[in-house]
Design a protein around this motif. Structure first.
Motif, PDB file in Angstrom:
ATOM      1  N   UNK A 211     -54.764 -25.502  75.330  1.00 16.16           N
ATOM      2  CA  UNK A 211     -55.352 -25.933  74.063  1.00 16.16           C
ATOM      3  C   UNK A 211     -56.705 -25.261  73.875  1.00 16.16           C
ATOM      4  N   UNK A 212     -57.485 -25.255  74.949  1.00 21.14           N
ATOM      5  CA  UNK A 212     -58.818 -24.670  74.849  1.00 21.14           C
ATOM      6  C   UNK A 212     -58.722 -23.175  74.533  1.00 21.14           C
ATOM      7  N   UNK A 213     -57.786 -22.564  75.192  1.00 25.16           N
ATOM      8  CA  UNK A 213     -57.510 -21.157  74.941  1.00 25.16           C
ATOM      9  C   UNK A 213     -57.221 -20.907  73.465  1.00 25.16           C
ATOM     10  N   UNK A 214     -56.353 -21.708  72.927  1.00 27.76           N
ATOM     11  CA  UNK A 214     -55.940 -21.549  71.531  1.00 27.76           C
ATOM     12  C   UNK A 214     -57.126 -21.789  70.589  1.00 27.76           C
ATOM     13  N   UNK A 215     -57.943 -22.754  70.951  1.00 23.38           N
ATOM     14  CA  UNK A 215     -59.092 -23.053  70.091  1.00 23.38           C
ATOM     15  C   UNK A 215     -60.055 -21.872  70.093  1.00 23.38           C
ATOM     16  N   UNK A 216     -60.321 -21.363  71.297  1.00 26.36           N
ATOM     17  CA  UNK A 216     -61.307 -20.285  71.355  1.00 26.36           C
ATOM     18  C   UNK A 216     -60.785 -19.025  70.677  1.00 26.36           C
ATOM     19  N   UNK A 217     -59.488 -18.875  70.620  1.00 26.61           N
ATOM     20  CA  UNK A 217     -58.934 -17.730  69.899  1.00 26.61           C
ATOM     21  C   UNK A 217     -58.646 -18.061  68.432  1.00 26.61           C
ATOM     22  N   UNK A 218     -59.111 -19.184  68.029  1.00 23.70           N
ATOM     23  CA  UNK A 218     -58.947 -19.640  66.643  1.00 23.70           C
ATOM     24  C   UNK A 218     -57.489 -19.654  66.191  1.00 23.70           C
ATOM     25  N   UNK A 219     -56.635 -20.058  67.089  1.00 21.77           N
ATOM     26  CA  UNK A 219     -55.222 -20.126  66.740  1.00 21.77           C
ATOM     27  C   UNK A 219     -54.813 -21.524  66.282  1.00 21.77           C
ATOM     28  N   UNK A 220     -55.705 -22.461  66.496  1.00 23.22           N
ATOM     29  CA  UNK A 220     -55.457 -23.814  65.969  1.00 23.22           C
ATOM     30  C   UNK A 220     -56.718 -24.316  65.276  1.00 23.22           C
ATOM     31  N   UNK A 221     -56.509 -25.214  64.368  1.00 22.85           N
ATOM     32  CA  UNK A 221     -57.647 -25.815  63.687  1.00 22.85           C
ATOM     33  C   UNK A 221     -57.672 -27.297  64.052  1.00 22.85           C
ATOM     34  N   UNK A 222     -58.720 -27.679  64.757  1.00 19.38           N
ATOM     35  CA  UNK A 222     -58.757 -29.082  65.177  1.00 19.38           C
ATOM     36  C   UNK A 222     -59.823 -29.870  64.417  1.00 19.38           C
TER      37      UNK A 222
END
Ligand code: ADP
Ligand code: MG
Length: 626
Positions: A133-144
């Motif tokens: 999840x953190x990976x995805x966030x830092x790559x801006x692949x998810x919007x939380x």
């Protein structure tokens, strides 16, 4: 007792629930659902595994989110990939009639771009492991930034696995005014701290007593010499012909070894641990679920939260370093209203730890005896007799009957029965005929007992508690680097800066040769033969004379070479997102699976057995073809 309808769930969910076959809400559902549906509140819910926590947060989340919107509104963090998938599947099943619902699972080891694509399609709910999840966030692949409901599932385990920082980072990117729902089986200090830090005066619900094990599980222990552990395991399996069990080991390596050995010995067993590829793990889990495999040998991390009903026995082949872990292990059995047995195989040195566990589970362990050979033969014989008695006749046999009858013309029924059963019985009988008594009489000593063989070599080694070892960890470490068997290293005595251990003399050459040029965390490890007898006193005091402390000189050599450098950051994070624990710290909470030496072994191309075939399920000593 209320119904799901009375809890306030909407028609779509009720239809899904009917399809799932859930009739009445479980206790945690009954308590949590109304709160979560009706109040915008944070919640801490403590309930054992198998009590239905997923639905307790899943139903309210599905009812509260706006399914017409494609924004991500619900986030469920869970410790392992297996759990993520399990939860995501459950959520999809709950929401079967919620048109437009899109639940996406995000976990390590699988293509991040595929997962990103799924999210982009509009996932109202994301179920994720913290690492990925953190990976995805830092790559801006998810919007939380629009998350309204965040669930920390199996919070205790996530923290155990070193996910605290990831969780902190993730939550800090979510809106202030969201609701956080924390679910956990146990409430160690760390969970309380997290609750305090991230939650606003959460309501707390507890099902059963805190940290208490379920009532449907009985707890037994078997006292054996450490070197007889495996034999004891086999007897427990043989004494329970219909066993369907999870066997827990402390390290991946032991897990693999025990599983291989069981398979070699003809049992239907499989291994589950983080060194297997995901595909292999999926296969083994599928076989286990369909009961093709009777004995699943697993590490704590890999078996975490796995939801397989009908497990008859949990066997603690070794206790975990963390006593809290016991609750999770024993919770694998006694599910869905059935009873189960949690067995612990212990050596004398470990008996003490049972006391601490008893305090946590608020239950007493019962000391049981490993059955002797004749008892096992008897059990097997009767089990076979029952099976035959209950077998439906296959009339395909009829056409051969004449020939068979002719063969047995002169054989009486009595004789025939005896002959028939001897086929099976003799095998067991021959095996167990000369078997010894494996039970150790409980005494007051805490030291691991090993019969004096007069054939042991004792060594001095210049690592100790300062290097993060205790006797158990050092023993594991030595077994691992030396590629020795389960009980080949014994009488391990860990001092502050140095330690002692024994092996049989036959291993002496190998041991000394191995440590001529071996570095641990950048420092040369020195091993020498010593005349020293193991200390009788407490562990903390050195028992050697002045001249023996030679660690100082070597210590200077410790240049700070980073054992991690060769492992590479990527690998670490991918391992972690698989749920293998946080490799980053020397924290003693770190799962014992993640020992520094592991990477060293595989990096040096050591003869680590390659991931092993988990597909065996040949009929075993304890199980004939059905
Ligand atoms: P936990 O997360 O507390 O370990 P799970 O949510 O995984 O438990 O649920 C355990 C099992 O019980 C699952 O197979 C689930 O489908 C089932 N289950 C959950 N709630 C109910 C219910 N109300 N009635 C019947 N079965 C249920
Ligand atoms: Mg759960």
């Amino acid at each position: 007792m209320s119904t799901f309808q009375e809890l306030g769930l909407n028609e779509d969910l009720l239809k899904g629930i009917t399809d799932l076959g859930f009739e009445t809400p479980s206790e945690v559902q009954e308590k949590a659902i109304p709160i979560l549906l009706n109040e915008e509140k944070d919640l801490v819910a403590l309930a054992q595994t198998g009590t239905g926590k997923t639905a307790a947060f899943g139903f309210p989340m599905l009812q509260k989110i706006d399914i017409d919107s494609r924004t991500t509104q619900g986030l469920i963090l869970s410790p392992t990939r297996e759990l993520c998938l399990q939860i995501a599947n459950e959520m999809k099943a709950y929401g079967k009639y919620c048109k437009g619902l899109n639940v996406v699972a995000i976990y390590g080891g699988s293509s991040i771009t595929d997962q990103a694509r799924e999210v982009k399609r509009g996932a109202q709910v994301i179920v994720a492991t913290p690492g990925r999840m953190k990976d995805m966030i830092s790559r801006r692949l998810v919007d939380i930034t629009k998350i309204q409901y965040a669930v920390l599932d199996e919070a205790d385990e996530m923290l155990n696995m070193g996910f605290k920082e990831d969780i902190t980072d993730i939550l800090s990117g979510t809106p202030e005014d969201k609701n956080t729902w924390l679910f956990s089986a146990t409430m160690p200090k760390e969970v309380a701290t997290i609750a305090k830090k991230f939650m606003k005066s959460p309501q707390e619900i507890t099902v059963g007593h805190k940290n208490e094990s379920t009532d449907t599980v009985s707890h037994e222990y078997y006292l054996v010499n450490a070197r007889d552990r495996y034999q004891a395991l086999k007897r427990l399996a043989d004494a329970n012909p219909d066993i369907f069990s999870v066997i827990f080991c402390r390290t991946k390596r032991d897990t693999q070894k025990v599983a291989e050995q069981l398979i070699e010995d003809g049992y239907s067993a499989g291994a589950l641990h983080g060194d297997l590829s995901q595909n292999q793990r999926d296969i083994v889990m599928k076989q286990f679920r369909s009961q093709q495999i009777q004995m699943l040998v697993a590490t704590d991390v890999a078996a975490r939260g796995i939801d397989v009903d009908d497990i008859t026995h949990v066997i603690n082949y070794q206790l975990s370093d963390e006593i809290e872990t016991y609750t999770h292990r024993s919770g694998r059995t006694g599910r869905a209203g059935k009873t189960g047995v949690s067995m612990v195989i212990v050596s004398k040195s470990e008996v003490r730890r049972l006391k601490s566990i008893e305090r946590i589970i608020n239950k007493k362990f019962e000391l049981k005896e490993i059955p002797n050979g004749m008892e096992i033969c008897e059990v097997q014989l009767m089990s076979l007799a029952n099976k035959i008695h209950n077998t439906e006749i296959n009339h395909e046999i009829d056409k051969y009957l004449e020939d068979i009858n002719a063969l047995f013309e002169d054989t009486s029924k009595d004789e025939l029965i005896k002959k028939f059963f001897s086929v099976e019985f003799t095998r067991f009988f021959n095996y167990y005929q000369k078997s010894k008594n494996l039970n150790v009489v409980a005494g007051d000593t805490n030291r691991e007992s090993r019969e004096p063989s007069g054939n042991a070599a004792r060594y001095f080694i210049n690592v100790g508690e300062k290097d993060g070892f205790d006797w158990m960890k050092l023993k594991d470490f030595l077994k691992e680097v030396l590629d020795l068997g389960r009980d080949d290293v014994f009488k391990v005595d860990c001092k502050e800066t140095f330690s002692f251990f024994n092996t049989e003399k036959e291993h002496q050459e190998k041991v000394l040769a191995f440590f001529t040029d071996f570095k641990h965390e950048g420092r040369f490890v020195n091993v020498e033969i010593t005349e020293d007898k193991p200390s009788r006193g407490g562990r903390g005091r050195g028992n050697s004379g002045g001249g023996r402390r030679r660690d100082g000189g070597d210590r200077k050599r410790s240049g700070g070479a980073d054992r991690r450098s060769s492992g590479g950051g990527d690998r670490r994070s991918s391992r972690r997102s698989e749920g293998s624990g946080d490799n980053n710290r020397s924290d003693r909470r770190r799962g014992s699976e993640d020992r520094p030496t592991r990477s060293r072994r595989s990096e040096s191309g050591d003869k680590d057995k390659s991931a092993f075939k988990t597909t065996h399920s040949r009929s075993g000593r304890s199980r004939r073809k059905d």
